[in-house]
Enzyme design. Structure first.
Site, mmCIF file in Angstrom:
data_model
loop_
_atom_site.group_PDB
_atom_site.id
_atom_site.type_symbol
_atom_site.label_atom_id
_atom_site.label_comp_id
_atom_site.label_asym_id
_atom_site.label_seq_id
_atom_site.Cartn_x
_atom_site.Cartn_y
_atom_site.Cartn_z
ATOM 1 N N HIS A 1 0.852 -1.184 0.000
ATOM 2 C CA HIS A 1 0.000 0.000 0.000
ATOM 3 C C HIS A 1 0.887 1.233 0.000
ATOM 4 O O HIS A 1 1.961 1.231 0.578
ATOM 5 C CB HIS A 1 -0.923 -0.017 1.219
ATOM 6 C CG HIS A 1 -2.085 -0.931 1.015
ATOM 7 N ND1 HIS A 1 -3.375 -0.486 0.988
ATOM 8 C CD2 HIS A 1 -2.141 -2.251 0.785
ATOM 9 C CE1 HIS A 1 -4.172 -1.517 0.771
ATOM 10 N NE2 HIS A 1 -3.446 -2.595 0.649
ATOM 11 N N LYS B 1 -14.510 3.135 6.501
ATOM 12 C CA LYS B 1 -14.846 4.312 5.683
ATOM 13 C C LYS B 1 -16.347 4.395 5.438
ATOM 14 O O LYS B 1 -16.925 5.468 5.345
ATOM 15 C CB LYS B 1 -14.088 4.246 4.350
ATOM 16 C CG LYS B 1 -14.254 5.491 3.492
ATOM 17 C CD LYS B 1 -13.183 5.591 2.435
ATOM 18 C CE LYS B 1 -13.407 4.604 1.324
ATOM 19 N NZ LYS B 1 -14.455 5.025 0.382
#
Length: 878
Positions: free
Chosen positions: A138, A545
């Site tokens: 990432h 999220k």
């Protein structure tokens, strides 16, 4: 009172002083004095001195374009050096016991074997542990690989300087080396010139293994064996591998158009090439070591009674490994080498069996001491890394597989798969899975996107089983998502079963995960395929999220409970794969704590966990650090298996459900329902500018035209950590805790925090985030960057932050945040005077670049350096 952190501060001071000397040499005294002045003003400002703050802001805004880059670079590099000093402190001889806890495996074995757990049960658990750490690239690893290597060399010098037996001359040499390294660091460009490719990311992962884990694995297993032997008088098996490694680097194509089947093939070849090269080094050393003549009958017969039987076997392996490297070099250069399969290492047994023969012979001849040296280390590396180094996972979005089958059914005149309901899809897929004829016609010309998915499946099907890990389906929600992948693998000729793993990511999908898996377990064909083994991935980033951390955490917990229950009922061995990030907002936090807070029965001796971005370096970047991390994982999984946490009481569940329900409402009221939220987010954070930073190979958005919902979890978190509001990691949680307290549940919350590891971990993580959040800094960003008509939203967010802090302090009955974790508090306080000026400068530069049509190169580079510096200071970027 002895200062627990004196040696840490001393090292930070030493490195900082050398950096200052380097800056003075490169620039001049005046510039260094300005940096020091700003640092002192930042300290005073943090203690509430408004005049110092104003003076600091005036100085920062008066920096010329030519001063911007070296200024940002100075503070950025100081934070990197502080990280190095802190990393070193945890493995230092001078580490305080509150920071460096005793070996967790040693402690756990003492508790277990001194308590009620049978020795055989402990040994059986240890021998069957299956911990799979999945390295992912990432784009949170800000630091360049070039600099990371120099940081490791700095730690080597600090380690050498701890030796009290050094002569004055030796000390001078090590100090000189430190000065040279810090000068090299200062004169190296910190920001990559271009984005890394997926292959670059994979090479970064391999470099971590070569620099650290290659040595750490045998070191850890030797230490583990010694601990077990001392307590049980039992040796661990030669091929024990409680921890193995997989990777997403070069295999994760979810939303990354740059990860193609060609890229994945190259990464697979590079993985194998690195393994062969490192094994060759071991074999060369063994040729020198194993010069003895005495051998057992098996080895003598194998070597035709040679005078150097061990060396004969090793020379043959050396030749094969060199041929393997040549073969892979040819492949990586784009050629199709013609080789005799007998000349190279094709299978793990080609390497392992001859070495086991040597090991057995040495033991038979009374040379166990020699056998248990480098030879045992090599055998244990083979058990851990195999000949492919890392098992490569493939990850692809569920919709991409559906698109392949829909295009195929339309071409064949069978209707449009995309328009069928779930029942029709399952019937079709199961019929085709059971069919003996192929579904894909030889002359079918697929569209480019569909062809790429088919090529990937064909590549997976062609690989040896040990080269591949799991095939992960992101955004999975229905049984057909899993069956579709199985059909594509069948059609592309996969000769062996592959773990096909649904990833449940959103709140709704987590809540529906057990229903989806129940439906799959009810299918006879599917149960036959899995042979009683199933892996399911739990998504942390996207669920947080979607719903906020509190609701997401509870959904993850209850989803796991239900999955464990239905798997036990169906007599299926379940492995849960945790897709955690480095940050709290993406499920991050101390791994040991996280594993012990899972539902009882959900670990059961096996677990998969993603290790993300910069966390790989912080946990595994040095051999000693890696040994510590491996011990933490091993002890946590053993403890969660043999001493699982208690079942939550009904009243705890009820309270937690209410907290989750209220927190998701509070979270979505801002993120989804507040009409100005997206505008505020884009203005108050460097979200737009982050897209320019050449971090990872993957685009920041799933869709170019999308809003918050299409933004990837990493830039979403990264942006909020830059302006120090840390919003995704707490929004909704504090409001729910306050509401619970106001309705009279404070005593119940305190009971949960004291006796329920899951809830204790949640509160501990919230505390850490609240301690890192800086409302005054986020207000400065707002004043500098956000249109005045949106300021009302910032006021509301800071009020919610304050509510959360009050709620947590009321719950813990502490006078300050992190009062019970002084090491974490010290870590945060050490960095703040260096992060704050970068934040103020970043806000100033953002305002400048947004005002000007075309910013100067210096302004753009300085902005990127402030982003990198804040990331280094916050220690968890995305």
């Amino acid at each position: 009172m002895v200062d627990m952190y004196a040696s840490l501060r001393s090292n930070v001071g030493t490195l900082g002083q050398i950096l200052g000397d380097t800056i003075r040499t490169d620039l001049d005294d005046t510039f260094l004095e300005k940096i020091e002045q700003i640092r002192h003003l930042a300290k005073s400002s943090r203690q509430g001195d408004d005049a110092s703050r104003e003076e600091m802001l005036t100085l920062l805004s008066s920096l010329s374009d030519d001063e911007l880059v070296p200024f940002a670079k100075a503070f950025n590099q100081f934070l990197n050096l502080a990280n190095i000093a802190e990393q070193f402190h945890t493995i230092s001889r001078n580490c305080d016991e509150l920071v460096c806890v005793p070996d967790p495996v040693e402690q756990l074995l003492g508790r277990m074997l001194g308590g009620k757990i049978d020795q055989e049960k402990v040994l059986a658990c240890l021998k069957t542990l299956d911990i799979d750490l999945v390295l992912t690239a990432h784009p949170t690893e800000i630091s360049r690989r070039t600099l990371i290597q120099k940081y490791s060399a700095v730690i080597d010098s600090l380690t050498a300087l701890e030796n009290t037996q050094l002569t004055e001359q030796e000390k001078k040499q090590h100090h000189l080396r430190l000065r040279q390294l810090i000068a090299q660091i200062w004169h190296t460009n910190e920001i990559r010139n271009e984005r890394p490719t997926p292959v670059d990311e994979a090479r970064w992962g391999l470099s971590t293994i070569e620099a650290s884990l290659w040595q750490a694995i045998p070191d850890f297993l030797r230490q583990l064996n010694q601990q077990v032997e001392e307590r049980t008088n039992t040796q661990l098996p030669i091929d024990i591998a409680p921890v193995r490694f997989s990777s997403w680097m070069g295999g994760d194509r979810d939303g990354n158009p740059f990860v193609t089947s060609t890229v994945t093939q190259e990464v697979l070849d590079r993985n194998r090439h690195t393994a062969a090269r490192l094994y060759l080094k071991d074999v060369v050393l063994l040729v020198n070591e194993l010069s003895m003549e005495g051998a057992n009958e098996e080895l003598l017969a194998y070597c035709n009674n040679s005078n150097e039987p061990y060396r004969d076997v090793l020379r043959d392996l050396r030749k094969k490994l060199r041929a393997t490297i040549d073969y892979l070099n040819e492949k990586l250069e784009g050629h199709q080498p013609d080789v005799n399969p007998k000349d190279i290492i094709w299978h793990e047994s080609d390497l392992k069996d001859p070495l086991m023969m040597l090991y057995k012979s040495l033991c038979d001849q009374g040379m166990s001491l020699i056998a248990n040296g480098l030879l045992l280390d090599m055998l244990r590396r083979i058990a851990c890394f195999g000949i492919h180094m890392l098992r490569l996972d493939v990850r692809q979005d569920a919709q991409r597989h559906a698109d392949v089958i829909a295009e195929l059914t339309r071409y064949l005149g069978m209707g449009d798969y995309a328009h069928w309901d779930e029942s029709e899809k399952q019937s079709f897929l199961l019929r085709e899975l059971s069919s003996k004829r192929p579904l894909i016609p030889a002359n079918w010309q697929a569209s480019a996107e569909v062809e790429e998915v088919v090529k990937t499946c064909r590549l997976v099907a062609s690989q040896p089983a040990r080269a591949m890990g799991s095939y992960v389906i992101s955004m999975a929600s229905q049984p057909s998502d899993v069956l579709a992948v199985l059909l594509l693998l069948k059609e592309t000729g996969c000769p062996h079963p592959i773990r096909v793993v649904p990833l449940f990511e959103t709140l709704d999908d987590l809540n529906n995960a057990s229903n989806c898996m129940s439906a799959l377990f009810a299918i006879d064909w599917y149960r036959g395929y899995t042979k009683g083994i199933q892996e399911v991935m739990i998504g942390y980033s996207d669920s947080a999220k979607d719903a906020g951390v509190m609701a997401a955490a509870w959904a993850q917990y209850t989803a796991q409970e239900k999955l464990v229950a239905i798997s036990q009922e169906a007599n299926i061995k379940l492995t849960l794969f945790h897709g955690r990030g480095g940050t709290i907002g993406r499920g991050g936090g101390p791994a040991h704590q996280a594993i012990l807070s899972q539902p009882p029965g959900s670990v059961d001796g096996r677990i998969r966990v993603t290790e993300q971005g910069e966390m790989i370096r912080f946990k595994f970047g040095l051999p000693k650090l890696a040994v510590q991390s491996l011990a933490l994982y091993t002890s946590a999984v053993m403890e969660a298996t043999l001493l699982p946490p208690p079942e939550p009481k009904p009243e705890w569940r009820q309270c937690m459900q209410q907290l989750a329900d209220e927190s998701v409402v509070a979270y979505r009221a801002i993120v989804r329902e507040e009409p100005d939220f997206v505008s505020y987010f884009r203005a108050a954070t460097p979200e737009i500018e982050l897209g320019k930073l050449p971090l990872g190979s993957r685009p920041a958005k799933r869709r170019v035209d999308g809003g918050i919902e299409s933004l990837r979890a990493i830039p979403w978190i990264f942006a909020w950590s830059q302006n120090r509001l840390m919003l995704p990691a707490w929004l909704g949680a504090g409001e729910a805790l306050k509401a619970a307290s106001e309705r009279g549940d404070l005593a119940l919350l305190q009971e949960m925090e004291k006796h329920w590891p899951f809830f204790k971990t949640r509160i501990s993580m919230l505390e850490m985030v609240y301690a890192k959040a800086e409302p005054n800094l986020s207000k400065f960003y707002e004043t500098s960057l956000v249109p005045s008509e949106l300021h009302h939203l910032g006021v509301q967010l800071r009020e919610r932050l304050a509510t959360g802090v009050e709620a947590v302090l009321e719950l813990t009955q502490a006078e300050s945040l992190m009062a019970h974790t002084p090491w974490n508090r010290e870590s945060v306080e050490l960095r703040n005077p260096y992060i704050d000026p970068l934040n103020f400068l970043q806000a100033e530069l953002l305002a400048r670049t947004r005002r000007e049509e075309q910013s100067s190169q210096n302004v753009e580079l300085a902005l990127m350096l402030t982003i990198a510096g804040v990331a280094a200071g916050m220690r968890n970027t995305g």
